[in-house]
Design a protein around this motif. Structure first.
Motif, PDB file in Angstrom:
ATOM      1  N   GLY A 486       0.814  -1.208   0.000  1.00 47.72           N
ATOM      2  CA  GLY A 486       0.000   0.000   0.000  1.00 47.72           C
ATOM      3  C   GLY A 486       0.847   1.257   0.000  1.00 47.72           C
ATOM      4  N   GLU A 487       1.931   1.250   0.788  1.00 47.47           N
ATOM      5  CA  GLU A 487       2.813   2.413   0.832  1.00 47.47           C
ATOM      6  C   GLU A 487       3.419   2.686  -0.539  1.00 47.47           C
ATOM      7  OE1 GLU A 487       5.781   2.405   3.876  1.00 47.47           O
ATOM      8  OE2 GLU A 487       4.427   1.543   5.359  1.00 47.47           O
ATOM      9  N   LEU A 488       3.936   1.639  -1.148  1.00 51.68           N
ATOM     10  CA  LEU A 488       4.577   1.831  -2.446  1.00 51.68           C
ATOM     11  C   LEU A 488       3.550   2.174  -3.523  1.00 51.68           C
ATOM     12  CD1 LEU A 488       7.264   1.866  -3.839  1.00 51.68           C
ATOM     13  CD2 LEU A 488       7.015  -0.551  -4.346  1.00 51.68           C
ATOM     14  N   GLU A 493       1.589   6.337  -7.318  1.00 59.92           N
ATOM     15  CA  GLU A 493       0.578   7.204  -7.909  1.00 59.92           C
ATOM     16  C   GLU A 493       1.123   8.589  -8.199  1.00 59.92           C
ATOM     17  OE1 GLU A 493      -2.628   7.150  -5.178  1.00 59.92           O
ATOM     18  OE2 GLU A 493      -3.223   5.077  -5.631  1.00 59.92           O
ATOM     19  N   SER A 494       2.216   8.931  -7.561  1.00 58.34           N
ATOM     20  CA  SER A 494       2.863  10.220  -7.813  1.00 58.34           C
ATOM     21  C   SER A 494       3.711  10.113  -9.076  1.00 58.34           C
ATOM     22  CB  SER A 494       3.751  10.607  -6.623  1.00 58.34           C
ATOM     23  OG  SER A 494       4.613  11.672  -6.973  1.00 58.34           O
ATOM     24  N   LYS A 495       3.378  10.923 -10.065  1.00 59.58           N
ATOM     25  CA  LYS A 495       4.148  10.896 -11.318  1.00 59.58           C
ATOM     26  C   LYS A 495       5.595  11.307 -11.077  1.00 59.58           C
ATOM     27  CE  LYS A 495       0.275  11.607 -14.464  1.00 59.58           C
ATOM     28  NZ  LYS A 495       0.371  10.227 -14.993  1.00 59.58           N
ATOM     29  N   LEU A 496       5.808  12.230 -10.148  1.00 58.40           N
ATOM     30  CA  LEU A 496       7.175  12.668  -9.873  1.00 58.40           C
ATOM     31  C   LEU A 496       7.983  11.531  -9.268  1.00 58.40           C
ATOM     32  CD1 LEU A 496       9.311  14.861  -9.781  1.00 58.40           C
ATOM     33  CD2 LEU A 496       8.399  15.582  -7.567  1.00 58.40           C
ATOM     34  N   TYR A 497       7.397  10.799  -8.294  1.00 58.75           N
ATOM     35  CA  TYR A 497       8.129   9.686  -7.687  1.00 58.75           C
ATOM     36  C   TYR A 497       8.388   8.597  -8.719  1.00 58.75           C
ATOM     37  CZ  TYR A 497       9.483   6.032  -4.428  1.00 58.75           C
ATOM     38  OH  TYR A 497      10.189   5.042  -3.782  1.00 58.75           O
ATOM     39  N   THR A 498       7.372   8.311  -9.544  1.00 59.40           N
ATOM     40  CA  THR A 498       7.547   7.275 -10.570  1.00 59.40           C
ATOM     41  C   THR A 498       8.651   7.658 -11.540  1.00 59.40           C
ATOM     42  OG1 THR A 498       5.220   6.656 -10.394  1.00 59.40           O
ATOM     43  CG2 THR A 498       6.388   5.983 -12.392  1.00 59.40           C
ATOM     44  N   ALA A 499       8.674   8.937 -11.945  1.00 58.78           N
ATOM     45  CA  ALA A 499       9.717   9.367 -12.873  1.00 58.78           C
ATOM     46  C   ALA A 499      11.088   9.336 -12.216  1.00 58.78           C
ATOM     47  CB  ALA A 499       9.405  10.767 -13.388  1.00 58.78           C
ATOM     48  N   ARG A 500      11.129   9.658 -10.935  1.00 59.52           N
ATOM     49  CA  ARG A 500      12.426   9.736 -10.259  1.00 59.52           C
ATOM     50  C   ARG A 500      12.970   8.351  -9.907  1.00 59.52           C
ATOM     51  NH1 ARG A 500      15.819  13.228  -8.277  1.00 59.52           N
ATOM     52  NH2 ARG A 500      16.930  12.903  -6.326  1.00 59.52           N
ATOM     53  N   TYR A 501      12.077   7.411  -9.571  1.00 62.78           N
ATOM     54  CA  TYR A 501      12.531   6.096  -9.110  1.00 62.78           C
ATOM     55  C   TYR A 501      11.850   4.984  -9.897  1.00 62.78           C
ATOM     56  CZ  TYR A 501      14.240   8.721  -5.057  1.00 62.78           C
ATOM     57  OH  TYR A 501      14.883   9.608  -4.241  1.00 62.78           O
ATOM     58  N   LEU A 502      11.847   5.061 -11.217  1.00 63.45           N
ATOM     59  CA  LEU A 502      11.129   4.088 -12.031  1.00 63.45           C
ATOM     60  C   LEU A 502      11.587   2.647 -11.785  1.00 63.45           C
ATOM     61  CD1 LEU A 502       9.066   3.435 -14.202  1.00 63.45           C
ATOM     62  CD2 LEU A 502      10.860   3.761 -15.897  1.00 63.45           C
ATOM     63  N   PRO A 503      12.880   2.314 -11.780  1.00 59.58           N
ATOM     64  CA  PRO A 503      13.263   0.908 -11.543  1.00 59.58           C
ATOM     65  C   PRO A 503      12.745   0.382 -10.211  1.00 59.58           C
ATOM     66  CG  PRO A 503      15.124   2.138 -12.420  1.00 59.58           C
ATOM     67  CD  PRO A 503      14.058   3.148 -12.094  1.00 59.58           C
ATOM     68  N   VAL A 504      12.685   1.238  -9.199  1.00 60.62           N
ATOM     69  CA  VAL A 504      12.157   0.819  -7.897  1.00 60.62           C
ATOM     70  C   VAL A 504      10.676   0.489  -8.020  1.00 60.62           C
ATOM     71  CG1 VAL A 504      11.792   1.513  -5.505  1.00 60.62           C
ATOM     72  CG2 VAL A 504      13.868   2.218  -6.700  1.00 60.62           C
TER      73      VAL A 504
END
Length: 649
Positions: A486-488, A493-504
């Motif tokens: 749930g945390e991840l 859902e944050s586009k900024l987090y997804t763009a910054r940490y895509l492999p994660v």
């Protein structure tokens, strides 16, 4: 004597040199009279400030030449006025005001008796005067103009900063190169497979059997993995199995080999193209690293497990316990062999194969236990207990290797654990992601600034995978991996987090679910070992045990725990078959009453544990009942047994 008369010689007068004629005076230069500026009606309107036109007055005040011509000032002063007005670089209306004021100033001085030369000297430097006048006029401009000017200045400054940053980012992105000498993680993964001697490898035998079986060419009726003896669809399956007993013998022989020996890679081995001719020209892009390995053999081995399960039911129907036990043993061996390459997907296929083997043995042990000898049951129990070294689990070491392999292909290496993203790395990320978070184009340099650096990316991944590993190491009843997911999920859902940490984001969400799959299968395995012990006890003592404690230590070293509450598995004696069960997702003991969803299905036995509200009832582990056939299905096919699917994890 005659006196000679002499005529005096004439005197020569000195001749003066001729002077050239004086040059003619040049004609006086024609002085062009300055043309009087036009001040017609149209021109007057054009040269009128808007503020005057708004009042309905055509003043023509912006015609500076006309103002100077009609000012009657000396030429020297008119020149000063014209020069000052030009240097102010003000608006036309403001320049007209300045011209009017200067003309009035000089005219007042002349009327006071001052000389034009004195007025020019007293006026001072033209440049300084123009500068002071410009400053005063701009200070008196409107607040709207000043706000607009400041806004334009700020926008211009920001634009300049953006352009500067873009240029720096472009240079930074396109001048970087990935790690010069990347570590060969593929060789690490293939180390165990390469260590198997060629003559002892199981894969060539499996390949030969697969060619004979032609699983991909089977009709739906002949590859119905849910068919059982007695179903209308069973006859086509049975015919297929009877026709390919030689191939199944090859599979059983291969399962007894010490190692699989399949070497994974980025392209298909020429010897294997007989199985996958469509992959002949396909080569995975090596820039993606381990993420792009070709692993078609996993689906084939899972398919062989399903065929062996069908053959075990065929043999059981024929009361052939030896072949039934051999088929189930081969399934469990495939589950071990497939783990030779330590990749998450391999472990998931292994767990899937174990589920197939456990379900098959459970069904047959429930309905036809008499076909097995004591020795066969004991051998199967020992093989079950030894799976994965005694603890069925999903290994995450390969995910760390996968991540490190990706990182070394995406980033530069500064030698201190950090580095910046490269252009080729950004392309690889876009390809891995399918272009959802990254679209390589004009904004690529800016994306290079958004994506985390090598050290930051590694630390973020290590944080999450360490939490998943710690959670998976806990007993199932203490796990809270749903919270981690749930945390991840919220972060994803944050586009900024997804763009910054895509492999994660791409890697970690399924790891917790994969760990729970392993625990669920381990619970089924433990229960089946208890069921075998119960059957052996019945054969020895002529009846079922009253409690599970009677099985220790003769048939079992200890009673396995219920992985949903940490207490021993529950047991309810009865005839013809006692019930072995877990408390289920609701975590309370319902004395073996099986949990069913609102539609009456039992396949959702762990509903609530995977998310949502838990269903009241227990998880019955033995006897293993086949799912009820679908209503209205002319084939009589039953629902597929609950088997973890690698694709879902």
């Amino acid at each position: 004597m005659t006196q000679e008369s002499s005529t005096p010689e004439p005197r020569e007068e000195p001749v003066e040199p001729r002077q050239p004629p004086p040059p003619k005076a040049p004609p006086p230069a024609k002085v062009r009279k300055p043309r009087e500026p036009r001040q017609g009606a149209i021109r007057r309107v054009i040269d009128t400030p808007l503020r005057d036109l708004a009042r309905g007055q055509a003043t023509g005040a912006c015609n500076l030449r006309y103002q100077l011509h009609t000012s009657e000032l000396p030429a020297q002063l008119r020149t000063i006025v014209a020069d000052v007005v030009r240097r102010t670089r003000l608006w036309r209306s403001e320049r007209a005001d300045v011209s009017t004021e200067l003309i009035a100033h000089f005219r007042d001085g002349l009327e006071a008796g001052e000389k034009s030369e004195a007025l020019a000297v007293a006026f001072g430097p033209v440049r300084r005067a123009a500068k002071l006048i410009r400053r005063a006029k701009k200070r008196n401009r409107s607040l709207l103009w000043k706000s607009t000017l400041r806004t334009a200045q700020v926008v211009g400054l920001l634009l300049a900063i953006v352009v500067g940053v873009y240029l720096v980012a472009t240079v930074r992105l396109f001048t970087g190169t990935p790690t010069d000498q990347p570590h060969d993680y593929l060789a690490d993964l293939n180390a165990m497979a390469l260590a198997v001697p060629a003559e002892q490898r199981a894969w060539p035998r499996y390949r030969e059997a697969l060619v004979q079986l032609e699983l991909s060419q089977l009709s739906p009726e002949r590859r119905d993995v849910t068919a059982r003896p007695g179903d209308a669809s069973w006859y086509a399956v049975a015919d297929f199995l009877e026709e390919h007993q030689d191939a199944l013998a090859l599979v059983r022989d291969a399962s007894r080999r010490p190692g699989l020996g399949y070497v994974a890679g980025y392209e298909i081995d020429p010897d294997d193209l007989v199985l996958w001719p469509e992959l002949e020209a396909e080569t995975a892009p090596r820039s993606f690293g381990l993420a792009s390995m070709l692993l078609p053999y996993l689906a084939e081995l899972r398919g062989l497990s399903q065929v062996l399960a069908l053959d075990a039911h065929r043999a059981a129907a024929a009361a052939d316990g030896a072949v039934t036990a051999a088929d189930i043993s081969a399934i469990l061996s495939i589950a071990e062999q497939v783990r030779e390459v330590p990749i998450l997907l391999n472990d998931l296929v292994s767990v899937s194969a174990i589920t197939i083997g456990v379900t098959t043995l459970g069904e047959i042990l429930t309905s036809q236990p008499e076909i097995f000898t004591d020795e066969q049951l004991q051998a199967l129990a020992h093989q079950l207990a030894a799976l994965h070294g005694g603890r069925i689990e999903i290994r995450l070491d390969s995910e760390r290797m996968w991540f490190q392999d990706i990182v070394q292909r995406l980033y530069t290496d500064d030698g201190d654990g950090d580095g910046r993203l490269t252009a080729s790395g950004l392309e690889s990320l876009s390809a891995i992601d399918g272009g959802r978070a990254f679209q390589v184009g004009p904004l690529a340099p800016m994306l290079g600034l958004v994506i985390a650096g090598r050290r930051d990316m590694t630390e973020e991944f290590t944080k999450w995978i360490s939490r998943v590993e710690a959670e998976n190491a806990k007993p199932l009843w203490r796990q809270d991996s749903m919270r981690l997911e749930g945390e991840l999920a919220r972060l994803s859902e944050s586009k900024l987090y997804t763009a910054r940490y895509l492999p994660v984001v791409l890697l970690t969400p399924a790891l917790g679910r994969a760990g729970r799959n392993a625990e669920v299968v381990a619970q089924q395995r433990d229960a089946l070992c208890v069921a075998i012990a119960m059957e052996l006890y019945r054969r020895t003592n002529g009846g079922w045990p009253e409690t599970l404690a009677e099985l220790v230590p003769q048939q079992l070293p200890r009673i396995p725990l219920d992985r949903l509450d940490g207490r021993p598995l529950r047991y309810r004696p009865g005839e013809p078959t006692p019930v072995l069960y877990s408390v289920g997702a609701d975590r309370d003991d319902d004395e073996g009453r099986e949990a069913r969803d609102p539609a009456g299905r039992t396949g959702t036995r762990l509903a609530g544990f995977w998310g949502g509200d838990p269903i009241d009832g227990d998880w019955v582990l033995f006897p293993v009942k086949r799912s009820v056939a679908r209503v209205g299905d002319p084939s009589g096919r039953a629902e597929t047994p609950e088997t973890p699917d690698p694709a879902e994890s």
